[in-house]
Design a protein around this motif. Sequence first.
Motif, PDB file in Angstrom:
ATOM      1  N   SER A  40       7.106   0.952  -1.565  1.00 48.19           N
ATOM      2  CA  SER A  40       8.504   0.543  -1.366  1.00 48.19           C
ATOM      3  C   SER A  40       9.248   1.489  -0.433  1.00 48.19           C
ATOM      4  CB  SER A  40       9.228   0.504  -2.700  1.00 48.19           C
ATOM      5  OG  SER A  40       9.305   1.823  -3.245  1.00 48.19           O
ATOM      6  N   GLY A  41       8.682   2.691  -0.263  1.00 44.96           N
ATOM      7  CA  GLY A  41       9.375   3.707   0.522  1.00 44.96           C
ATOM      8  C   GLY A  41      10.302   4.562  -0.317  1.00 44.96           C
ATOM      9  N   TYR A  42      10.418   4.247  -1.569  1.00 44.56           N
ATOM     10  CA  TYR A  42      11.375   4.946  -2.435  1.00 44.56           C
ATOM     11  C   TYR A  42      10.903   6.362  -2.765  1.00 44.56           C
ATOM     12  CZ  TYR A  42      14.463   5.897  -6.383  1.00 44.56           C
ATOM     13  OH  TYR A  42      15.380   6.457  -7.222  1.00 44.56           O
ATOM     14  N   SER A  43       9.610   6.512  -3.015  1.00 52.02           N
ATOM     15  CA  SER A  43       9.068   7.821  -3.393  1.00 52.02           C
ATOM     16  C   SER A  43       8.310   8.441  -2.236  1.00 52.02           C
ATOM     17  CB  SER A  43       8.129   7.664  -4.595  1.00 52.02           C
ATOM     18  OG  SER A  43       8.818   7.160  -5.719  1.00 52.02           O
ATOM     19  N   LYS A  44       8.560   9.736  -2.030  1.00 50.29           N
ATOM     20  CA  LYS A  44       7.903  10.466  -0.955  1.00 50.29           C
ATOM     21  C   LYS A  44       7.347  11.773  -1.510  1.00 50.29           C
ATOM     22  CE  LYS A  44      11.130   8.497   2.388  1.00 50.29           C
ATOM     23  NZ  LYS A  44      12.080   8.764   3.499  1.00 50.29           N
ATOM     24  N   TYR A  45       6.232  12.172  -0.969  1.00 46.82           N
ATOM     25  CA  TYR A  45       5.540  13.366  -1.463  1.00 46.82           C
ATOM     26  C   TYR A  45       5.132  14.212  -0.258  1.00 46.82           C
ATOM     27  CZ  TYR A  45       4.965   9.801  -5.071  1.00 46.82           C
ATOM     28  OH  TYR A  45       5.178   8.790  -5.977  1.00 46.82           O
ATOM     29  N   TYR A  46       5.226  15.522  -0.421  1.00 46.94           N
ATOM     30  CA  TYR A  46       4.897  16.418   0.693  1.00 46.94           C
ATOM     31  C   TYR A  46       4.073  17.602   0.216  1.00 46.94           C
ATOM     32  CZ  TYR A  46       8.661  13.932   3.098  1.00 46.94           C
ATOM     33  OH  TYR A  46       9.444  12.959   3.662  1.00 46.94           O
ATOM     34  N   ALA A  47       3.198  18.077   1.082  1.00 47.19           N
ATOM     35  CA  ALA A  47       2.533  19.349   0.840  1.00 47.19           C
ATOM     36  C   ALA A  47       3.575  20.458   0.935  1.00 47.19           C
ATOM     37  CB  ALA A  47       1.429  19.569   1.871  1.00 47.19           C
ATOM     38  N   ASP A  48       3.391  21.492   0.161  1.00 51.24           N
ATOM     39  CA  ASP A  48       4.362  22.594   0.178  1.00 51.24           C
ATOM     40  C   ASP A  48       4.525  23.175   1.578  1.00 51.24           C
ATOM     41  OD1 ASP A  48       3.431  23.940  -3.100  1.00 51.24           O
ATOM     42  OD2 ASP A  48       4.813  22.338  -2.520  1.00 51.24           O
ATOM     43  N   ILE A  65       8.379  11.715   6.125  1.00 48.39           N
ATOM     44  CA  ILE A  65       7.591  10.484   6.216  1.00 48.39           C
ATOM     45  C   ILE A  65       8.515   9.294   5.984  1.00 48.39           C
ATOM     46  CG2 ILE A  65       6.936  10.510   3.771  1.00 48.39           C
ATOM     47  CD1 ILE A  65       4.183   9.421   4.645  1.00 48.39           C
ATOM     48  N   SER A  66       8.257   8.214   6.700  1.00 46.51           N
ATOM     49  CA  SER A  66       9.053   7.002   6.533  1.00 46.51           C
ATOM     50  C   SER A  66       8.173   5.798   6.832  1.00 46.51           C
ATOM     51  CB  SER A  66      10.272   7.018   7.456  1.00 46.51           C
ATOM     52  OG  SER A  66       9.868   7.076   8.816  1.00 46.51           O
ATOM     53  N   ARG A  67       8.640   4.631   6.443  1.00 47.98           N
ATOM     54  CA  ARG A  67       7.887   3.407   6.721  1.00 47.98           C
ATOM     55  C   ARG A  67       8.836   2.261   6.985  1.00 47.98           C
ATOM     56  NH1 ARG A  67       4.053   2.343   1.895  1.00 47.98           N
ATOM     57  NH2 ARG A  67       3.509   0.470   3.080  1.00 47.98           N
ATOM     58  N   ASP A  68       8.339   1.290   7.729  1.00 49.83           N
ATOM     59  CA  ASP A  68       9.071   0.061   8.013  1.00 49.83           C
ATOM     60  C   ASP A  68       8.118  -1.084   7.679  1.00 49.83           C
ATOM     61  OD1 ASP A  68      10.301  -2.182   9.082  1.00 49.83           O
ATOM     62  OD2 ASP A  68      11.130  -1.082  10.770  1.00 49.83           O
ATOM     63  N   TYR A  91       0.816  -1.214   0.000  1.00 49.11           N
ATOM     64  CA  TYR A  91       0.000   0.000   0.000  1.00 49.11           C
ATOM     65  C   TYR A  91       0.843   1.255   0.000  1.00 49.11           C
ATOM     66  CZ  TYR A  91      -4.018  -2.815   1.574  1.00 49.11           C
ATOM     67  OH  TYR A  91      -5.027  -3.730   1.694  1.00 49.11           O
ATOM     68  N   LYS A  92       0.444   2.200  -0.809  1.00 47.94           N
ATOM     69  CA  LYS A  92       0.922   3.569  -0.624  1.00 47.94           C
ATOM     70  C   LYS A  92       0.281   4.080   0.662  1.00 47.94           C
ATOM     71  CE  LYS A  92       0.723   8.107  -2.919  1.00 47.94           C
ATOM     72  NZ  LYS A  92       0.214   8.807  -4.135  1.00 47.94           N
ATOM     73  N   MET A  93       1.021   4.811   1.477  1.00 48.99           N
ATOM     74  CA  MET A  93       0.511   5.312   2.748  1.00 48.99           C
ATOM     75  C   MET A  93       0.612   6.826   2.785  1.00 48.99           C
ATOM     76  SD  MET A  93      -0.512   2.661   4.379  1.00 48.99           S
ATOM     77  CE  MET A  93      -0.796   3.394   5.994  1.00 48.99           C
ATOM     78  N   GLY A  94      -0.321   7.436   3.478  1.00 53.51           N
ATOM     79  CA  GLY A  94      -0.321   8.896   3.554  1.00 53.51           C
ATOM     80  C   GLY A  94      -0.703   9.401   4.926  1.00 53.51           C
ATOM     81  N   TRP A  95      -0.377  10.654   5.162  1.00 53.92           N
ATOM     82  CA  TRP A  95      -0.818  11.389   6.345  1.00 53.92           C
ATOM     83  C   TRP A  95      -1.629  12.596   5.878  1.00 53.92           C
ATOM     84  CZ3 TRP A  95      -0.387   9.904  11.343  1.00 53.92           C
ATOM     85  CH2 TRP A  95       0.543   8.924  11.649  1.00 53.92           C
ATOM     86  N   PHE A  96      -2.736  12.802   6.565  1.00 53.99           N
ATOM     87  CA  PHE A  96      -3.599  13.946   6.295  1.00 53.99           C
ATOM     88  C   PHE A  96      -3.876  14.644   7.621  1.00 53.99           C
ATOM     89  CE2 PHE A  96      -5.019  13.090   1.910  1.00 53.99           C
ATOM     90  CZ  PHE A  96      -4.510  11.808   1.752  1.00 53.99           C
ATOM     91  N   ARG A  97      -4.365  15.870   7.553  1.00 50.49           N
ATOM     92  CA  ARG A  97      -4.754  16.559   8.785  1.00 50.49           C
ATOM     93  C   ARG A  97      -6.014  17.375   8.543  1.00 50.49           C
ATOM     94  NH1 ARG A  97       0.428  20.712   9.027  1.00 50.49           N
ATOM     95  NH2 ARG A  97      -0.249  22.130   7.361  1.00 50.49           N
TER      96      ARG A  97
END
Length: 119
Positions: free
Chosen positions: A54-62, A70-73, A32-38
């Motif tokens: 995979s943890g390879y790609s990360k995306y962030y709000a400006d 963000i990280s994952r194990d 799964y792709k995982m995300g954080w929202f608020r």
Amino acid sequence: QVQLVESGGGLVQAGGSLRLSCAASGRTFSTYKMGWFRQVPGKEREFVAAISFSGYSKYYADSVKGRFTISRDNAKNTVSLQMNSLKPEDTGVYYCAGDGGNDGTYDYWGQGTQVTVSS
């Protein structure tokens, strides 16, 4: 089916740090792709950060680039959000979410954890 449980929220002064964690149940977490929202009262939920399966790609709000990581194990079925240099505008309920189809639609959501940043 995946169940998500967030932890790590709390009250912190501006400039401080918090680390949020999300524990996932289920054998397919690593796919799964995982995300954080608020979300804050009266406003729509907003995207904060996401990480590929995979943890390879990360995306962030400006608004959080350079401050949040963000990280994952996948071995531990966890995803984390390290938040540094916190600002009062970072206050809100933070939700962990899972995108089972990796298509941008988040199918699974946690119950949320409150983050309050005082000025």
